[in-house]
Scaffold this active site. Structure first.
Site, PDB file in Angstrom:
ATOM      1  N   ASP A  98      -7.407  18.334  -1.256  1.00 27.25           N
ATOM      2  CA  ASP A  98      -6.725  17.138  -1.738  1.00 27.25           C
ATOM      3  C   ASP A  98      -7.420  15.902  -1.180  1.00 27.25           C
ATOM      4  O   ASP A  98      -7.630  15.785   0.024  1.00 27.25           O
ATOM      5  CB  ASP A  98      -5.261  17.185  -1.279  1.00 27.25           C
ATOM      6  CG  ASP A  98      -4.403  16.097  -1.896  1.00 27.25           C
ATOM      7  OD1 ASP A  98      -4.741  15.625  -3.000  1.00 27.25           O
ATOM      8  OD2 ASP A  98      -3.390  15.734  -1.283  1.00 27.25           O
ATOM      9  N   HIS A  99      -7.798  14.997  -2.050  1.00 31.51           N
ATOM     10  CA  HIS A  99      -8.423  13.721  -1.654  1.00 31.51           C
ATOM     11  C   HIS A  99      -9.671  13.899  -0.795  1.00 31.51           C
ATOM     12  O   HIS A  99      -9.774  13.350   0.300  1.00 31.51           O
ATOM     13  CB  HIS A  99      -7.420  12.821  -0.929  1.00 31.51           C
ATOM     14  CG  HIS A  99      -6.392  12.228  -1.830  1.00 31.51           C
ATOM     15  ND1 HIS A  99      -6.682  11.235  -2.749  1.00 31.51           N
ATOM     16  CD2 HIS A  99      -5.082  12.500  -1.985  1.00 31.51           C
ATOM     17  CE1 HIS A  99      -5.586  10.920  -3.422  1.00 31.51           C
ATOM     18  NE2 HIS A  99      -4.607  11.681  -2.990  1.00 31.51           N
ATOM     19  N   HIS A 194       1.929   7.055  -3.147  1.00 28.61           N
ATOM     20  CA  HIS A 194       1.804   7.886  -1.955  1.00 28.61           C
ATOM     21  C   HIS A 194       2.855   7.489  -0.918  1.00 28.61           C
ATOM     22  O   HIS A 194       3.321   6.356  -0.893  1.00 28.61           O
ATOM     23  CB  HIS A 194       0.409   7.746  -1.340  1.00 28.61           C
ATOM     24  CG  HIS A 194      -0.668   8.387  -2.162  1.00 28.61           C
ATOM     25  ND1 HIS A 194      -0.694   9.733  -2.420  1.00 28.61           N
ATOM     26  CD2 HIS A 194      -1.751   7.862  -2.783  1.00 28.61           C
ATOM     27  CE1 HIS A 194      -1.755  10.016  -3.164  1.00 28.61           C
ATOM     28  NE2 HIS A 194      -2.414   8.906  -3.390  1.00 28.61           N
ATOM     29  N   GLY A 195       3.227   8.456  -0.074  1.00 30.17           N
ATOM     30  CA  GLY A 195       4.132   8.168   1.020  1.00 30.17           C
ATOM     31  C   GLY A 195       5.589   8.371   0.666  1.00 30.17           C
ATOM     32  O   GLY A 195       5.946   8.813  -0.424  1.00 30.17           O
ATOM     33  N   LYS A 198       8.652   4.874  -1.949  1.00 34.78           N
ATOM     34  CA  LYS A 198       8.168   4.600  -3.299  1.00 34.78           C
ATOM     35  C   LYS A 198       9.007   3.537  -4.010  1.00 34.78           C
ATOM     36  O   LYS A 198       8.652   3.076  -5.091  1.00 34.78           O
ATOM     37  CB  LYS A 198       8.159   5.896  -4.117  1.00 34.78           C
ATOM     38  CG  LYS A 198       7.362   7.022  -3.444  1.00 34.78           C
ATOM     39  CD  LYS A 198       7.421   8.304  -4.246  1.00 34.78           C
ATOM     40  CE  LYS A 198       6.920   9.501  -3.475  1.00 34.78           C
ATOM     41  NZ  LYS A 198       5.528   9.411  -3.043  1.00 34.78           N
ATOM     42  N   HIS A 228      -0.244  12.552  -8.612  1.00 30.67           N
ATOM     43  CA  HIS A 228      -0.242  12.432  -7.158  1.00 30.67           C
ATOM     44  C   HIS A 228       0.972  11.600  -6.727  1.00 30.67           C
ATOM     45  O   HIS A 228       1.651  10.999  -7.540  1.00 30.67           O
ATOM     46  CB  HIS A 228      -1.523  11.745  -6.684  1.00 30.67           C
ATOM     47  CG  HIS A 228      -2.708  12.650  -6.647  1.00 30.67           C
ATOM     48  ND1 HIS A 228      -3.538  12.757  -5.556  1.00 30.67           N
ATOM     49  CD2 HIS A 228      -3.216  13.502  -7.575  1.00 30.67           C
ATOM     50  CE1 HIS A 228      -4.497  13.630  -5.811  1.00 30.67           C
ATOM     51  NE2 HIS A 228      -4.329  14.092  -7.040  1.00 30.67           N
ATOM     52  N   GLY A 229       1.232  11.569  -5.423  1.00 36.63           N
ATOM     53  CA  GLY A 229       2.320  10.738  -4.922  1.00 36.63           C
ATOM     54  C   GLY A 229       3.655  11.068  -5.556  1.00 36.63           C
ATOM     55  O   GLY A 229       4.429  10.170  -5.886  1.00 36.63           O
ATOM     56  N   SER A 231       6.258  13.249  -4.428  1.00 41.06           N
ATOM     57  CA  SER A 231       7.352  13.823  -3.651  1.00 41.06           C
ATOM     58  C   SER A 231       8.679  13.189  -4.056  1.00 41.06           C
ATOM     59  O   SER A 231       8.749  12.006  -4.391  1.00 41.06           O
ATOM     60  CB  SER A 231       7.118  13.613  -2.155  1.00 41.06           C
ATOM     61  OG  SER A 231       6.121  14.485  -1.670  1.00 41.06           O
ATOM     62  N   ASN A 271       1.574  17.001  -7.284  1.00 38.34           N
ATOM     63  CA  ASN A 271       1.283  17.117  -5.858  1.00 38.34           C
ATOM     64  C   ASN A 271       2.482  16.702  -5.016  1.00 38.34           C
ATOM     65  O   ASN A 271       3.076  15.645  -5.241  1.00 38.34           O
ATOM     66  CB  ASN A 271       0.101  16.222  -5.488  1.00 38.34           C
ATOM     67  CG  ASN A 271      -1.219  16.749  -5.991  1.00 38.34           C
ATOM     68  OD1 ASN A 271      -1.273  17.629  -6.854  1.00 38.34           O
ATOM     69  ND2 ASN A 271      -2.311  16.211  -5.465  1.00 38.34           N
TER      70      ASN A 271
END
Length: 385
Positions: A98-99, A194-195, A198, A228-229, A231, A271
């Site tokens: 990843d990344h 990300h994180g 959000k 991505h990002g 969650s 992801n």
């Protein structure tokens, strides 16, 4: 059987209309738990090691400053763990970088046993991104390994990835990117971040994956679209952490309803990292709260002290340095460490199992073709990419 590349799993998600979760791991116990819960649900499994996760698994607790040698060692250790629990699994298993920051990071992962890599050139100008991605594709496809690229910039912070603002992916540029690079999948920017922060009630710009998918179909290009990002940052877990003395503020994820709609709009791979971090951290806090004697344990008392000293953190890598031998190699020297790893595994299974079901991936493992890397090498050679 041996681990497989990402492409056949993406192909199955495309053909059968479900979302394939991809879950980040930072310890042997986490890899074990991710594979076991996918087996329980008969779902294909994609495990991800981020570039800095490789540094951490390589023994660098200051993982943000990990060296290439740290990452090479960590890539081998993550691959060893995934192979240990995945090679004889009843489901297809992928180990995906990843990344990846640069060509060397991707090469280190491939040489260490990864079967799929992501090269993140999204901060570069389009032509530079294409050039870097194409270089990785050439090396990876020559070894039967699949490649994910990225076009567009996601806001937020995760490991070394940082951007204050999003730049949405241009659908026409996405098609051009697929054509010029030969990637198997493309991470796009369409409103995720990300994180853990959000923002409340995020609405994804689902017209972007719809437009990209329509353009790809028109051009006869078969490729995966990656979110991505993504969650969900379960509110109940955040509340439980804070009730146990944590201080996690402004934590909001992408709603399950938005992600399930995104799957219908052309997203294939989703992801997830933060949800796992939260569940594992909550479980560790519960362990020490319920068994105060463990707070003074010679083997895991240091984990408790780091939890107490870093109440606003939820990344298990902040708390696990006292048990790095167990993190890196899976060695369990005593009952206290065994209890800690049990709560880590339960946290992983809680977060991951929920999303396997919500994304519709349960029961899909038998639908995935499982070519070997040698067979994929021949496929890419014959396809000219």
């Amino acid at each position: 059987m041996a681990l497989v590349s990402l492409k056949p799993i993406i192909d199955a998600a495309l053909d059968y209309g479900y979302g394939q979760g991809a879950f980040n791991v930072n310890a042997v116990a986490q890899a074990k738990a991710v594979i076991e819960v996918h087996e329980m649900f008969r779902a294909p499994a994609v495990l991800q090691g981020a570039d800095l996760a490789n540094g951490f698994m390589g023994g660098c607790v200051d993982f943000k400053n990990a060296t290439l040698e740290d990452k090479k060692r960590g890539a081998r250790l993550i691959a060893d763990a995934v192979k240990k629990y995945g090679e004889n699994a009843s489901i297809p298993v992928v180990l995906h970088l990843d990344h990846g920051r640069d060509f060397d990071s991707c090469k280190a992962a491939i040489d260490g046993g990864y079967t799929s890599v992501m090269i993140d050139g999204s901060s570069l100008e389009f032509d530079q991104n294409v050039e870097l991605t194409r270089e990785v594709v050439k090396y990876a496809h020559g070894r039967g390994v699949s490649v994910e690229g990225e076009l567009g910039v996601l806001a937020g912070v995760e490991d070394h990835v940082f951007a204050s603002n999003s730049t949405y992916t241009n659908p026409l540029k996405a098609v051009e990117f697929f054509k010029k690079t030969g990637v198997d999948a493309l991470a796009i920017s369409y409103g995720t971040m990300h994180g853990a922060s959000k923002g409340k009630d995020v609405k994804l710009r689902k017209q972007i994956p719809i437009a990209i998918r329509e353009c790809l179909n028109h051009e006869g290009i078969r490729g995966g679209l990656v979110s991505h990002g993504s969650s969900t940052v379960p509110r109940y877990i955040v509340d439980e952490i804070n009730a146990l003395g944590g201080n996690i503020q402004n934590a909001h994820g992408i709603s399950l309803e938005e992600l399930k709609e995104a799957i219908k709009c052309g997203i294939n791979k989703i992801n997830v990292d933060t949800d796992i971090r939260l569940a594992v951290t909550r479980n560790m806090k519960e362990l020490f709260a319920g068994s105060p004697k463990l707070q003074e344990s010679p083997s895991i008392g240091g984990v408790y002290r780091l939890l107490e000293e870093n109440r606003d953190q939820f990344d298990p890598r902040v708390f696990l340095p006292p048990v790095m031998d167990t993190v890196m190699y899976g060695n369990v020297p005593d009952e206290d460490v065994a209890r800690l790893m049990e709560c880590v595994e339960k946290g992983v299974k809680e977060a991951v199992g929920t999303l396997i079901v919500q994304f519709g991936a349960y029961g899909k493992a038998p639908l995935v073709k499982q070519p070997t890397l040698e067979e994929m090498k021949e496929f890419y050679k014959n396809a000219g990419c």
